[in-house]
Design a protein around this motif. Structure first.
Motif, PDB file in Angstrom:
ATOM      1  N   ASN A 316      95.335  11.092  63.978  1.00 39.58           N
ATOM      2  CA  ASN A 316      96.632  11.569  64.495  1.00 39.58           C
ATOM      3  C   ASN A 316      97.471  10.437  65.095  1.00 39.58           C
ATOM      4  O   ASN A 316      98.186  10.627  66.080  1.00 39.58           O
ATOM      5  CB  ASN A 316      96.427  12.666  65.555  1.00 39.58           C
ATOM      6  N   VAL A 317      97.382   9.254  64.480  1.00 35.29           N
ATOM      7  CA  VAL A 317      98.055   8.101  65.078  1.00 35.29           C
ATOM      8  C   VAL A 317      99.576   8.197  64.962  1.00 35.29           C
ATOM      9  O   VAL A 317     100.291   7.475  65.676  1.00 35.29           O
ATOM     10  CB  VAL A 317      97.562   6.792  64.427  1.00 35.29           C
ATOM     11  N   ASN A 318     100.088   9.074  64.103  1.00 36.75           N
ATOM     12  CA  ASN A 318     101.537   9.226  63.966  1.00 36.75           C
ATOM     13  C   ASN A 318     102.089  10.367  64.811  1.00 36.75           C
ATOM     14  O   ASN A 318     103.297  10.610  64.816  1.00 36.75           O
ATOM     15  CB  ASN A 318     101.907   9.473  62.491  1.00 36.75           C
ATOM     16  N   ASP A 319     101.201  11.059  65.524  1.00 35.84           N
ATOM     17  CA  ASP A 319     101.627  12.171  66.362  1.00 35.84           C
ATOM     18  C   ASP A 319     102.355  11.644  67.599  1.00 35.84           C
ATOM     19  O   ASP A 319     101.873  10.741  68.288  1.00 35.84           O
ATOM     20  CB  ASP A 319     100.407  12.999  66.778  1.00 35.84           C
ATOM     21  N   ALA A 320     103.501  12.214  67.910  1.00 37.17           N
ATOM     22  CA  ALA A 320     104.326  11.710  69.005  1.00 37.17           C
ATOM     23  C   ALA A 320     103.627  11.831  70.354  1.00 37.17           C
ATOM     24  O   ALA A 320     103.744  10.935  71.209  1.00 37.17           O
ATOM     25  CB  ALA A 320     105.666  12.448  69.035  1.00 37.17           C
ATOM     26  N   THR A 321     102.910  12.916  70.571  1.00 41.48           N
ATOM     27  CA  THR A 321     102.205  13.092  71.847  1.00 41.48           C
ATOM     28  C   THR A 321     101.092  12.065  71.988  1.00 41.48           C
ATOM     29  O   THR A 321     100.885  11.480  73.063  1.00 41.48           O
ATOM     30  CB  THR A 321     101.638  14.514  71.949  1.00 41.48           C
ATOM     31  N   VAL A 322     100.353  11.826  70.898  1.00 43.35           N
ATOM     32  CA  VAL A 322      99.287  10.828  70.922  1.00 43.35           C
ATOM     33  C   VAL A 322      99.874   9.438  71.191  1.00 43.35           C
ATOM     34  O   VAL A 322      99.319   8.648  71.975  1.00 43.35           O
ATOM     35  CB  VAL A 322      98.497  10.846  69.606  1.00 43.35           C
TER      36      VAL A 322
END
Length: 464
Positions: A316-322
């Motif tokens: 999930n490296v492209n997830d904004a929260t992450v």
């Protein structure tokens, strides 16, 4: 999907080893070079790296079986023991759910999935027990004792009003098989299993890089100053890397078979039953105690299995929260101890019987640890994380920085989120809030964040 060329730095044409091209799926990031696995399942810790093939795969499979298969009295278990196989405590190469929360300690009948270290308050061992309390036994033999835990609770609140609760364990031991030991002369500390993630990479670390980190790991503005542990085993002084206090220079395969399972081997040929003389003197129930229970070759296959496991990729490296959580990880200065990037030495690692694993060499890895000792404090709920147990150079309040790679998959692999050395933290937030000493500044920076940023940081940890 990106393609990354992953070279084995120790391999050339004469080795007959190929350069690996790694396809990195969208949303993932490499964690351990050519040993990275793109899995998000219950076997994410328990799958071989892509370079494992041929005879190495055959040995990996054999080592996996030896790791998981339950032992009995007829093939070496006991007479007293803490685990009946490696996999009994490290289910799916992870952390089997400990009995501390469900059964209040060892439990009346069931398996506890934990180690109980005991010593006198002057640091000496009890002659009838040694360093580990074996709370399980084969038929006809008494377990050495049973652990009981009482939980003490303390509530707190973040500055924005959100509440939390910390739980401190108080340990007592009952059902001593020999004379009871006075609580006034007893130090007792508990270990739940470690995740067996990235062990080959850990054993391949360049020691000069770790020692360089110790030399410069001094951030007085945050109260941080890490130091290396050094261990002398077999007459050789080495950098400690493995264990909660970096108290071992290897993966303790031989020690685990002996101390945890009572399985004799070439390095530890004596039974661990200590004061149970009737077993030490000969045979019981038709069982022989005059030969070794496992060969060095078999133990090396277990060592190979553990070091050849793949390491889960970041997810999930492209997830904004992450991504926001990663920023908070750095803002809280977590990275000063949970060092993001390290490197392995060119020749990789060497197993306990001399086999080399050059595929682990010259890799850029992301363990989120400096593998150094840090003072984790003594003041939280009166005692903090100080367990008064000395290991090598490590004092009771010092702990090795826990590698975080794979930590976000623990619940999926093992069905629980108990963290820290004894599982007192029930989730990521509690684990952070138990940080004291050198971790105090990061904990306070985390507490001062608003809830959105705190939650984002937790989501980042779950992505590792």
């Amino acid at each position: 999907m990106a393609v990354v060329a992953g070279a084995c730095g120790a391999c050339d044409d004469s080795d007959g080893l190929d350069v690996l091209d790694i396809e990195v799926p969208d949303g993932y990031a490499l964690s351990a070079g050519t040993s990275t696995l793109f899995l998000n399942s219950s076997v994410a810790y328990d799958t071989e790296a892509s370079w494992v093939s041929g005879n190495y795969l055959t040995r990996f499979t054999r080592g996996d079986k030896l790791y998981d298969d339950s032992r009995t009295a007829s093939n070496g278990l006991g007479p007293v023991y803490a685990g009946y196989s490696c996999g009994s405590c490290h289910r799916n190469a992870g952390r089997t759910r400990p009995a501390l929360w469900n059964d209040g300690g060892s439990g009346p009948y069931g398996f506890s999935a934990m180690l109980v270290y005991v010593s006198r308050k002057n640091g000496a061992f009890f002659k009838d027990y040694g360093r580990v309390l074996h709370d399980q036994s084969i038929y006809g033999v008494e377990a050495e004792g049973k652990l009981n835990v009482t939980w003490h609770y303390e509530e707190g609140a973040f500055p924005d009003g959100e509440t939390y609760e910390l739980c401190r364990p108080e340990y007592t031991i009952t059902n001593w098989y020999a004379d009871s030991i006075s609580p006034d002369d007893l130090f007792c500390t508990v270990r739940i299993p470690l995740r067996h993630v990235g062990l080959g990479q850990m054993m391949s670390l360049d020691p000069t890089e770790i020692e360089a980190l110790a030399a410069k790991s001094n951030y007085p503005e945050y109260g941080i100053s890490g130091r290396a542990n050094y261990i002398t085993e077999r007459g050789v002084k080495s950098l400690g890397l493995s264990g909660n206090k970096a108290q071992h220079a290897d993966l303790t395969v031989e020690l685990g078979f002996s101390s945890d399972m009572g399985v004799t081997n070439s390095r530890y040929p004596e039974e661990i039953c200590r004061g149970q003389i009737q077993v030490n003197q000969g045979s019981m129930m038709g069982l022989s105690y005059d030969q070794l229970d496992i060969s060095t070759e078999d133990m090396e296959d277990v060592d190979l299995y553990m070091q050849s496991l793949g390491v889960p990729a970041r997810r999930n490296v492209n997830d904004a929260t992450v991504q926001r959580g990663e920023q908070m990880f750095y803002q809280a200065k977590c990275h000063l101890c949970h060092v993001v990037t390290l490197h392995t030495r060119p020749r990789g690692s060497t197993l306990l019987n001399g086999t080399q694993l050059p595929w682990l060499g010259s890799q850029t890895i992301h363990p989120y640890s400096d593998f150094l000792l840090h003072d984790m404090g003594s003041e939280i709920m009166g005692v903090g994380l100080n367990d008064n147990y000395v290991s090598g150079l490590a004092r009771g309040n010092e702990w090795r920085t826990t590698p975080l790679w794979g930590i976000g998959l623990q619940e999926k692999v093992n069905g629980h989120t108990y963290f820290l050395h004894d599982g007192r933290a029930r989730n990521f937030t509690e684990a952070i809030l138990w940080h004291g000493g050198e971790g105090e500044a990061s904990k306070n920076l985390f507490k001062k964040m608003d809830k959105t940023d705190r939650d984002a940081l937790i989501e980042f940890l779950k992505s590792l």
